[in-house]
Design an enzyme around this catalytic site. Structure first.
Site, short mmCIF file in Angstrom:
data_model
loop_
_atom_site.label_atom_id
_atom_site.label_comp_id
_atom_site.label_asym_id
_atom_site.label_seq_id
_atom_site.Cartn_x
_atom_site.Cartn_y
_atom_site.Cartn_z
CG ASP A 168 -1.97 1.05 1.18
OD1 ASP A 168 -2.21 1.57 0.09
OD2 ASP A 168 -2.56 1.34 2.24
CG HIS A 169 -0.58 5.09 0.06
ND1 HIS A 169 -0.65 6.18 -0.76
CD2 HIS A 169 -1.84 4.84 0.47
CE1 HIS A 169 -1.90 6.58 -0.83
NE2 HIS A 169 -2.65 5.79 -0.11
CD GLU A 277 -5.83 2.04 -5.69
OE1 GLU A 277 -6.68 1.14 -5.80
OE2 GLU A 277 -5.83 2.83 -4.73
CE LYS A 319 -5.41 7.97 7.07
NZ LYS A 319 -5.30 6.93 6.05
CG HIS A 351 -6.79 5.72 -1.20
ND1 HIS A 351 -5.44 5.86 -1.39
CD2 HIS A 351 -7.20 4.76 -2.07
CE1 HIS A 351 -5.04 5.03 -2.33
NE2 HIS A 351 -6.09 4.36 -2.78
ZN ZN Z 1 -4.31 7.23 -0.24
#
Ligand code: ZN
Length: 497
Positions: A168-169, A277, A319, A351
């Site tokens: 991820d990321h 992605e 978040k 996201h």
């Molecule tokens: Zn993101």
């Protein structure tokens, strides 16, 4: 041999204690390969796999031989690799663009069984391993730990419908290479280092000056392709004036080069299918539909096939709490982003997608249920809720520590809770503690202090909270599972998947 099988069958009924210890048996994990049989169990010390048989699988697993009935196999990395070899459903896989996927990062390594149970009735595939470099650093876990935990969860639940693992990321090539070598099935390329953040603040003439620095052929190409051109994107009209062309070229040019390089070097040559992605979300600049179209159109021209793309939406996706911003404007832009994604044939990716309840229905509607949505910390908050209900003393200590150390987290996270709105802890009875996890500021307080809480130690080097936290959750697995089914299930329900 017969007696061993009998032991195994009895174990599968959850009735037998080994060496006078109470053993919990995970019946859904029961599996066979030729004549070898495996089942996951838990005793007072740990979870492990009981293996019975004498075939190649049995021999391949490492463990302590138990007199008379088999082998006690730890949930180790090497045993995970053995499971991968014999049971393909334990290997992360790509899902492509025809079905929705949900990122369910599991910071604790305890949430995946609950996540699996949650998604079963829905039209969505779980990406059970999903951890950014930031989260790994803050929790002292490695990518290998994350992948092992996901595979063992799948095995424990006997879940055979496939799951993914997301690097991820990731920004750096060395991290991409490493993640792929470990067997991830999904790569989220974070291009934020290649996206300029200064264009909103400098004058048009300065922007034009910057543009003049690009090679003439590049400038000509962008002008000829986009300037004063009308694009009909399944009924959505997109056009660009001169400044739009210049801005998009300057904003995304370098990110496009990098994406193309990564795609052609790593994704196309990967040993297995990879969901790829591209994320342009972690920047200051909101991705307008025209900018989204520009990026997508350029990717196609360069022969880059993405599985999903994450724009930076208007408003705020902070978040752990609901959407902040103008919902009408969000829905209008979301619709355009969804049309563009469908036009080019990839999934729109959302996201920080946990807890955005007010916008889930429109996200589900406009994407026609074909999307990727990432959630991560919300399962940690559900764990905190379980702690608050079952171990109030521990919760109180964590709450105080989180408040004391909140400031330190702001270097990693952009959130804006008003901590003054959190009800004073000393005025709350134990029964009211779980309700903190319904309060926005308290949720965000805990959402970002996970690393601090799980790594905090006293002067003797002992963890202040971590051991008690894990022990409470391990002793109350079903409570945690039910909390996740309820909370993540609400996401899926509102998304209409
Ligand atoms: Zn993101």
């Amino acid at each position: 041999m017969d007696s061993l099988v009998t032991v195994l069958q009895t174990l599968a009924e959850g009735k037998v204690a080994i060496s006078n210890e109470q053993v919990k048996v995970y019946r859904d994990s029961f599996t066979e390969y030729k004549k070898d049989k495996l089942i996951m169990v838990k005793d007072l010390e740990a979870k492990w796999i009981l293996a019975v048989g004498d075939g190649v699988l049995y021999e391949s697993l490492t463990g302590e031989t138990l007199k008379g009935y088999g082998k006690r196999c730890a949930l180790s990395h090497e045993n995970r690799l053995v499971l991968n070899q014999y049971f393909p459903y334990t290997v992360p896989q790509a899902f492509g663009t025809e079905i929705a996927t949900m990122g369910l990062g599991d910071r604790l390594g305890l949430a995946s069984p609950g996540h699996i149970e949650t998604i079963k009735p829905y039209r969505v595939k779980p990406i059970l391993a999903q951890q950014s470099i930031r989260e790994l650093t803050l929790t002292n876990r490695s990518m290998i730990d994350i992948l092992d935990a996901a595979a063992f969860a799948v095995f424990q639940e006997g879940y055979k419908d496939g799951y993914g693992a997301d690097g991820d990321h990731i920004k750096l090539e060395k991290d991409i290479e490493y993640a792929l070598s470990l067997g991830i099935s999904f790569l989220t390329l974070d291009c934020s280092d290649q996206i300029r953040n200064d264009l909103e603040t400098i004058s048009v003439s300065d922007i034009e000056g910057e543009y003049e620095k690009l090679p003439a052929a590049t400038r000509d190409y962008y002008y000829e392709t986009y300037f004063n051109k009308q694009f009909d994107v399944n009924g959505l009209e997109i056009d660009y004036d001169k400044v739009d062309v210049i801005k998009n070229a300057l904003l995304y040019g370098e990110a496009l080069d990098y994406t193309e390089h990564v795609y052609k070097t790593y994704i196309q040559n990967a040993e297995k299918q990879i969901d790829f992605e591209i994320s342009i979300d972690e920047t200051e600049t909101i991705t307008s539909p025209a900018a989204h179209f520009f990026v997508a159109n350029e990717l196609i021209r360069r022969g880059v096939n993405v599985t999903s793309l994450a724009p930076r939406f208007c408003g705020e996706f902070q978040k752990g709490i609901d959407y902040i911003g103008d919902i009408t404007q969000f829905e209008k832009e979301l619709k355009a982003h969804a049309i563009i994604s469908q036009y080019f044939g990839y999934k729109l990716s959302i996201h920080s997608g946990s807890d955005k309840f007010s916008v889930f229905p429109s996200i589900g509607e406009h994407t026609n249920g074909l999307l990727h949505i990432k959630t991560a910390g919300t399962n940690w908050l559900e764990a905190v809720r379980v702690i608050a209900a079952i171990n109030p003393e521990l919760y109180r200590r964590m709450h105080v520590h989180a408040l004391e150390h909140f400031e330190e987290t702001l270097q990693y996270y952009h959130i804006t809770p008003n901590l003054d709105t959190i009800a004073p802890l000393e005025e709350q009875t134990d029964e009211l503690l779980p309700a903190y996890m319904n309060h926005d500021a308290a949720r965000q307080l805990f959402h970002v202090t996970y690393g601090i809480l799980l790594t905090a130690k006293n002067d003797q080097g002992k963890f202040l909270f971590k051991d008690a936290f894990f022990q409470t959750l391990n002793e109350n697995e079903d409570a945690y599972r039910q909390a996740l089914v309820k909370h993540i299930g609400k996401h899926l329900e509102l998304l209409g998947l």
